[in-house]
Motif scaffolding. Structure first.
Motif, PDB file in Angstrom:
ATOM      1  N   PRO A 259       0.835  -1.213   0.000  1.00 31.34           N
ATOM      2  CA  PRO A 259       0.000   0.000   0.000  1.00 31.34           C
ATOM      3  C   PRO A 259       0.861   1.250   0.000  1.00 31.34           C
ATOM      4  O   PRO A 259       1.857   1.341   0.718  1.00 31.34           O
ATOM      5  CB  PRO A 259      -0.804  -0.125   1.289  1.00 31.34           C
ATOM      6  CG  PRO A 259       0.013  -1.020   2.170  1.00 31.34           C
ATOM      7  CD  PRO A 259       0.725  -1.973   1.258  1.00 31.34           C
ATOM      8  N   ARG A 322      -9.632   3.999  -1.800  1.00 33.79           N
ATOM      9  CA  ARG A 322      -9.225   2.894  -2.677  1.00 33.79           C
ATOM     10  C   ARG A 322     -10.133   2.908  -3.890  1.00 33.79           C
ATOM     11  O   ARG A 322     -11.369   2.950  -3.760  1.00 33.79           O
ATOM     12  CB  ARG A 322      -9.323   1.547  -1.948  1.00 33.79           C
ATOM     13  CG  ARG A 322      -9.051   0.338  -2.792  1.00 33.79           C
ATOM     14  CD  ARG A 322      -7.585   0.180  -3.128  1.00 33.79           C
ATOM     15  NE  ARG A 322      -7.329  -1.079  -3.815  1.00 33.79           N
ATOM     16  CZ  ARG A 322      -6.163  -1.377  -4.397  1.00 33.79           C
ATOM     17  NH1 ARG A 322      -5.168  -0.515  -4.328  1.00 33.79           N
ATOM     18  NH2 ARG A 322      -5.992  -2.516  -4.995  1.00 33.79           N
ATOM     19  N   TYR A 356      -8.329   7.747  -6.465  1.00 30.66           N
ATOM     20  CA  TYR A 356      -7.828   7.734  -5.088  1.00 30.66           C
ATOM     21  C   TYR A 356      -7.619   9.162  -4.577  1.00 30.66           C
ATOM     22  O   TYR A 356      -7.075  10.023  -5.267  1.00 30.66           O
ATOM     23  CB  TYR A 356      -6.513   6.960  -5.047  1.00 30.66           C
ATOM     24  CG  TYR A 356      -5.845   6.952  -3.699  1.00 30.66           C
ATOM     25  CD1 TYR A 356      -6.295   6.114  -2.685  1.00 30.66           C
ATOM     26  CD2 TYR A 356      -4.770   7.799  -3.439  1.00 30.66           C
ATOM     27  CE1 TYR A 356      -5.685   6.105  -1.453  1.00 30.66           C
ATOM     28  CE2 TYR A 356      -4.151   7.798  -2.212  1.00 30.66           C
ATOM     29  CZ  TYR A 356      -4.611   6.947  -1.215  1.00 30.66           C
ATOM     30  OH  TYR A 356      -4.004   6.958   0.011  1.00 30.66           O
TER      31      TYR A 356
END
Length: 398
Positions: A259, A322, A356
């Motif tokens: 991530p 996300r 995002y």
């Protein structure tokens, strides 16, 4: 002196009467009846005598045949015992050869019998009659559906095509299409773009240096024999580098997700997410619930009929944390942080219209409903999480 001449009596002359064949009776009818009775009696005696002679002859034949067979049996047993099995192979060979010779000699006779096979009708006869309709049977070889193609094909994207539509058309999962074509989570299809379609519900692997059949099978979680059978690999110990192998039923390898945390995310004002306020709106235009929230199902499945892709809305204002592909089953999905520990998730989308870090407001369109990821039909998997724990969405929807 008188002399008398008498007939001489000689024993050479005599008269014999056949009285046994002379019918007796007062008239001709009685004589004829007696002759018939005498003939029948004589014929009956003759038949009885010949029958007795035949039965006597048959009895002698049976007795001598039985004695001959017993003598032959004793002779064979003595020879076999005397040779201690050395004649066993010879006897078996003779028996088999005799049977084969009998079949060879009389097989044609049995084969031509009506009890063995039906006789074909002469075509000339069929051409001259009108009460018989000849039927022609054509044998077709149908390949199984999963073996109609053995090579990947290239599909040119048309207007309105999505990966889900292409996957449904060729019965290939969206995961496989993304993996084979190296498409990222945020990649979109363009008209005229070429998409590689695997021949089966699986993947295409290009052999690299150091690859072995077992390592490829372990990578895609399939039996190595299935790969060898589908690609007709005879020597499984050698794989040519650069060869493209079809992996039937392959699973997309789970990527190592790292991530990326941005330096700073612009947070908007927190939404009042108390359950009594009903802060979340219905996230789409259809209201078909195919599966409710339960202890084994962490969300609400809202479905739509095949062929339609209704829009999806943010159920409340928040920040997109996300927007892309989820390799663990949700496919294309969006996560929105609403503050106060609440988060909503929209899975199995066909198209994503947000990115995002983007700030969205309540009721704003974020994409369309689809069937990406592990899905059996077009629907949205809608989840509300509170501090990471799934909640029943119906408790928060106005």
């Amino acid at each position: 002196m008188l002399f008398t001449i008498k007939s001489p009596k000689s024993e050479r002359f005599f008269l014999q009467y056949f009285n046994g064949f002379r019918p007796h009776g007062k008239n001709k009818i009685e004589k004829l009846f007696k002759v018939g009775v005498s003939f029948v009696k004589a014929l009956y005696k003759y038949f009885i005598k010949k029958t007795a002679q035949f039965l006597r002859l048959f009895g002698y034949l049976f007795i001598y045949t039985d004695k001959g067979m017993r003598a032959f049996k004793r002779l064979v047993v003595q020879k076999l015992i005397w040779s201690r099995g050395r004649l066993g192979r010879m006897v078996a060979t003779a028996t088999v050869m005799s049977i084969a010779f009998f079949v060879f000699l009389f097989g044609k006779v049995f084969n031509s019998s009506r009890f063995v096979n039906s006789q074909e009708i002469n075509p000339i006869y069929l051409a001259n009659v009108t009460d018989i309709i000849p039927q022609r049977n054509t044998a077709l070889t149908v390949l199984p559906e999963n073996r109609q193609r053995t090579e990947p094909i290239v599909y040119v994207v048309e207007g309105g095509d999505t990966l889900s539509d292409i996957g449904n058309k060729f019965k290939i999962s969206v995961d496989a299409l993304r993996y084979v074509n190296n498409l990222s989570d945020l990649a979109y299809l363009k008209v005229g773009q070429e998409v590689v379609i695997p021949p089966v519900a699986g993947l295409v692997h290009k052999v690299a240096s150091g690859d072995s059949l077992q390592s490829i099978a372990n990578k895609y979680d399939v039996p190595s024999q299935a790969i060898a059978d589908f690609n007709y690999i005879l020597d499984t110990s050698k794989l040519a580098v650069g060869t493209e192998l079809v992996i039937p039923g392959a699973k997309v390898p789970e990527p190592i997700v790292i991530p990326s945390v941005p330096a700073q995310i612009r947070q908007g004002p927190a939404v009042d997410t108390s359950a009594s306020k009903g802060w979340c709106m219905w996230p789409t235009t259809v209201r078909i619930i195919s599966q409710y929230f339960s202890w084994y199902h962490n969300g609400l499945d809202i479905a739509t009929p095949w062929g339609s892709s209704p829009p999806l809305f943010a159920c409340a204002g928040g920040t997109v944390t996300r927007a892309g592909w989820d390799p663990w089953g949700l496919g294309l999905h969006v996560r929105i942080d609403h503050g106060n520990g609440y988060e909503t998730v929209y899975g199995h989308m066909a198209r994503i219209d947000v990115s995002y870090g983007e700030r969205v407001s309540r009721g704003e369109s974020i994409g369309t409903m689809g069937s990406t990821g592990r899905s059996t039909g077009p629907h949205i998997h809608f989840t509300i999480n509170y501090k990471g724990t799934p909640q029943n969405p119906l408790n928060y929807i106005n």
